[in-house]
Write a protein that holds these residues in place. Structure first.
Motif, PDB file in Angstrom:
ATOM      1  N   SER A 173      37.852  65.959 -48.940  1.00  0.00           N
ATOM      2  CA  SER A 173      37.240  65.140 -47.873  1.00  0.00           C
ATOM      3  C   SER A 173      36.192  65.967 -47.142  1.00  0.00           C
ATOM      4  O   SER A 173      36.202  67.198 -47.196  1.00  0.00           O
ATOM      5  N   ASN A 174      35.356  65.256 -46.407  1.00  0.00           N
ATOM      6  CA  ASN A 174      34.348  65.941 -45.594  1.00  0.00           C
ATOM      7  C   ASN A 174      35.049  66.620 -44.407  1.00  0.00           C
ATOM      8  O   ASN A 174      35.670  65.951 -43.588  1.00  0.00           O
ATOM      9  N   SER A 175      34.921  67.937 -44.318  1.00  0.00           N
ATOM     10  CA  SER A 175      35.675  68.669 -43.289  1.00  0.00           C
ATOM     11  C   SER A 175      35.154  68.396 -41.881  1.00  0.00           C
ATOM     12  O   SER A 175      35.864  68.621 -40.915  1.00  0.00           O
ATOM     13  N   SER A 176      33.925  67.880 -41.757  1.00  0.00           N
ATOM     14  CA  SER A 176      33.416  67.702 -40.394  1.00  0.00           C
ATOM     15  C   SER A 176      33.988  66.460 -39.715  1.00  0.00           C
ATOM     16  O   SER A 176      33.929  66.348 -38.494  1.00  0.00           O
ATOM     17  N   HIS A 177      34.522  65.515 -40.459  1.00  0.00           N
ATOM     18  CA  HIS A 177      35.275  64.438 -39.788  1.00  0.00           C
ATOM     19  C   HIS A 177      36.549  64.103 -40.562  1.00  0.00           C
ATOM     20  O   HIS A 177      36.810  62.943 -40.893  1.00  0.00           O
ATOM     21  N   PHE A 178      37.314  65.154 -40.827  1.00  0.00           N
ATOM     22  CA  PHE A 178      38.569  64.981 -41.562  1.00  0.00           C
ATOM     23  C   PHE A 178      39.618  64.297 -40.672  1.00  0.00           C
ATOM     24  O   PHE A 178      39.801  64.678 -39.534  1.00  0.00           O
ATOM     25  N   GLN A 179      40.265  63.270 -41.219  1.00  0.00           N
ATOM     26  CA  GLN A 179      41.341  62.583 -40.486  1.00  0.00           C
ATOM     27  C   GLN A 179      42.507  62.336 -41.428  1.00  0.00           C
ATOM     28  O   GLN A 179      42.309  62.129 -42.624  1.00  0.00           O
ATOM     29  N   PRO A 180      43.737  62.349 -40.888  1.00  0.00           N
ATOM     30  CA  PRO A 180      44.899  62.090 -41.745  1.00  0.00           C
ATOM     31  C   PRO A 180      44.824  60.725 -42.420  1.00  0.00           C
ATOM     32  O   PRO A 180      44.220  59.789 -41.895  1.00  0.00           O
ATOM     33  N   ALA A 181      45.471  60.621 -43.599  1.00  0.00           N
ATOM     34  CA  ALA A 181      45.454  59.339 -44.322  1.00  0.00           C
ATOM     35  C   ALA A 181      46.794  59.065 -44.989  1.00  0.00           C
ATOM     36  O   ALA A 181      47.460  59.975 -45.462  1.00  0.00           O
ATOM     37  N   ASN A 182      47.157  57.793 -45.004  1.00  0.00           N
ATOM     38  CA  ASN A 182      48.258  57.287 -45.835  1.00  0.00           C
ATOM     39  C   ASN A 182      47.780  57.231 -47.271  1.00  0.00           C
ATOM     40  O   ASN A 182      46.573  57.176 -47.521  1.00  0.00           O
ATOM     41  N   ILE A 183      48.709  57.136 -48.200  1.00  0.00           N
ATOM     42  CA  ILE A 183      48.293  56.931 -49.586  1.00  0.00           C
ATOM     43  C   ILE A 183      47.655  55.533 -49.711  1.00  0.00           C
ATOM     44  O   ILE A 183      48.168  54.557 -49.160  1.00  0.00           O
ATOM     45  N   ASN A 184      46.521  55.465 -50.391  1.00  0.00           N
ATOM     46  CA  ASN A 184      45.870  54.179 -50.661  1.00  0.00           C
ATOM     47  C   ASN A 184      44.925  54.401 -51.824  1.00  0.00           C
ATOM     48  O   ASN A 184      44.527  55.543 -52.097  1.00  0.00           O
ATOM     49  N   TYR A 185      44.549  53.338 -52.520  1.00  0.00           N
ATOM     50  CA  TYR A 185      43.750  53.516 -53.737  1.00  0.00           C
ATOM     51  C   TYR A 185      42.344  54.050 -53.459  1.00  0.00           C
ATOM     52  O   TYR A 185      41.673  54.527 -54.367  1.00  0.00           O
ATOM     53  N   GLY A 186      41.911  53.990 -52.207  1.00  0.00           N
ATOM     54  CA  GLY A 186      40.617  54.567 -51.865  1.00  0.00           C
ATOM     55  C   GLY A 186      40.597  56.092 -52.044  1.00  0.00           C
ATOM     56  O   GLY A 186      39.535  56.687 -52.112  1.00  0.00           O
ATOM     57  N   LEU A 187      41.767  56.716 -52.104  1.00  0.00           N
ATOM     58  CA  LEU A 187      41.815  58.177 -52.286  1.00  0.00           C
ATOM     59  C   LEU A 187      41.733  58.568 -53.757  1.00  0.00           C
ATOM     60  O   LEU A 187      41.589  59.735 -54.091  1.00  0.00           O
TER      61      LEU A 187
END
Ligand SMILES: Cc1cc2nc3c(=O)[nH]c(=O)nc-3n(C[C@H](O)[C@H](O)[C@H](O)COP(=O)(O)OP(=O)(O)OC[C@H]3O[C@@H](n4cnc5c(N)ncnc54)[C@H](O)[C@@H]3O)c2cc1C
Length: 458
Positions: free
Chosen positions: A394-408
């Motif tokens: 992910s882009n470290s300059s706006h990294f945010q936690p995420a649930n599993i989802n197909y977008g990953l």
């Protein structure tokens, strides 16, 4: 490098630490599992049980084609303690896997207490231990451990709360009402923008002011920082506060006159690409504590978002996590100190299930290393691998936690009809996971140690 055979020190026996300890022990690696409760409490846990669920009792969807269902099946493939305990303590919850929380925590605690290769120490770990260490101290990591991590990584790379902006599926938007542009044309046309006229802004503001808000827990009272206020709080500060904040209209001119007679919008909502696949967009600066049905209702008043499908809604809550894209590698090791691995919410995954899954992955890699086997990372096309992809790519300059989802997950090859996509993701993941497991039989297969609990070992 000499491979240590000393016990692995795991800090925290929540969802991630418990799963990690069990996985290592089942594969013959001894573990010291440190848990500070009940000696030292957190602001949210209520018991001294291991793997206590602090809030909801749901581990999300159990539909095999849902990303959360796929992740469960992958974890079961490796004999997950968290999923087997959840199934044993399940309560009816439609297509979700929800549990009786006391029975669930008792099952996990019992399995670990009974395991001959797991030693449980009830103590707060205040400094980083030597040797192989897994930090799984969670979103409410104690102050001393937070300081130890901040000293190692630099304080600016350790965060203490999530300010999550809502995310929408890009193909649910009405593109005829939206335009791509960057403010003042700087950089590429990276933002999808919605322009509001005075009347639309007024109606949106009124709806925000009336919307129902989630109450704050006592320990969250000092949560808000001036630089990161929820939109409803900004709305309360004055009719134009949002127009000087996240809805600032300057430097963005729609390509053709829309609602505004002079082409200068009264307010703007900006959306930024959220995932590598560009299928998700986040509403920049729109963190919120409105109740979820209220968020949907209010946000669908934004032009172009009338039919928006939400992947995630806005939140602000206490959470300790690091800037993983800067500091973690795909094996969950800290680049600056590779004997230290991180697992669970502190890595920047979000949720009970995802936290446990990272604990499982860390244990597989550690087992392989102890066996002198060079491991390949779990494929990014699997749910287990997609979590690591989020943490490392992910882009470290706006990294945010995420649930599993197909977008990953990486894109599917070729054109796949929308209704077939979930099935295609799961089929590809199953093939790739089996291939990985086949190539890493030693970590996956039974170990010399006797099985303590009859967990599925392949
Ligand atoms: C208030 C709140 C509500 C949440 N609600 C949900 C929800 O409803 N659904 C969901 O999916 N996720 C929820 N989450 C997010 C997250 O999924 C859970 O917190 C999850 O338990 C994270 O797993 P973990 O193993 O990383 O951390 P935890 O399960 O919190 O485990 C970490 C453990 O480490 C211990 N510990 C901390 N510091 C030390 C130390 N220095 N030494 C020894 N032990 C230590 C803690 O006591 C704890 O037992 C919530 C988070 C919070 C804070």
């Amino acid at each position: 490098m000499t491979v240590s055979q000393k016990p692995v020190q795991i800090v925290g026996a929540g969802l991630a630490g418990a799963e990690c300890a069990f996985q290592l022990a089942e594969r013959g690696v001894s573990v010291v599992l440190h848990e500070m409760r009940p000696v030292k409490k957190t602001p949210a846990h209520k018991t001294g049980d291991l793997a206590e669920l602090v809030c909801s009792n749901s581990l999300r969807s159990d539909d095999p084609h849902h990303a959360a269902g796929l992740l469960k099946r992958e974890m079961e493939r490796f004999g997950s303690l968290i999923i087997s305990s959840a199934r044993r303590s399940a309560v009816p919850a439609g297509s979700a896997l929800a549990v009786d929380r006391e029975r669930f925590a008792a099952a996990v605690t019992g399995a670990l207490e009974a395991h001959p290769l797991v030693e449980i120490h009830r103590n707060e770990v205040r400094t980083l231990p030597e040797g192989d260490v897994v930090i799984a101290s969670g979103p409410l990591t104690s102050k001393a451990m937070s300081n130890a991590i901040a000293d190692l990584l630099g304080g600016e790379h350790l965060y203490f709360y999530d300010a999550i902006a809502p995310i929408v599926e890009s193909d649910s938007l009405n593109r005829s009402k939206l335009f791509w542009a960057s403010r003042y044309g700087k950089g590429g046309a990276d933002y999808l923008n919605s322009a509001l006229d005075r009347e639309q802004y007024g109606a949106f503001l009124a709806a925000l002011l009336e919307a129902e808000i989630l109450p704050l827990h006592e320990f969250e009272k000092n949560l808000f920082f001036e630089g990161c206020l929820p939109i409803e709080e900004l709305a309360r500060r004055g009719p134009d506060t949002l127009r000087f904040g996240p809805m600032k209209p300057v430097g963005l001119t729609p390509p053709s006159p829309t609602q505004s007679e002079d082409r200068v919008p009264y307010a703007i909502v900006q959306m930024r690409q959220e995932n590598l696949a560009k299928s998700h967009l986040n509403l920049v600066g729109f963190q919120s504590r409105m109740k979820w049905p209220e968020q949907k209702r209010v946000l669908r008043m934004i032009p172009g978002l009338e039919q928006a499908r939400f992947v995630r809604l806005g939140q602000i809550h206490r959470n300790t996590f690091i800037n993983s894209p800067v500091h973690l590698n795909a094996f969950y090791r800290l680049k600056v100190r590779p004997l230290v691995r991180l697992a669970g919410q502190i890595t920047g995954v979000e949720g009970y299930l995802e936290s446990a899954a990272t604990g499982l992955a860390v244990a597989l890699y550690l087992t392989l290393e102890r066996q002198g086997v060079e491991a390949a990372p779990l494929p990014f096309s699997t749910a287990l691998g997609a979590l690591a992809r989020h943490l490392t790519e992910s882009n470290s300059s706006h990294f945010q936690p995420a649930n599993i989802n197909y977008g990953l997950f990486p894109d599917l090859a070729g054109r796949v009809r929308k209704r077939d996509r979930r099935r295609s993701y799961t089929e590809r993941a199953a093939v790739d996971l089996e291939d990985w497991a086949h190539r890493h039989q030693t970590a996956v297969a039974a170990t010399p140690a006797p099985l303590a609990s009859g967990a599925a070992v392949l």
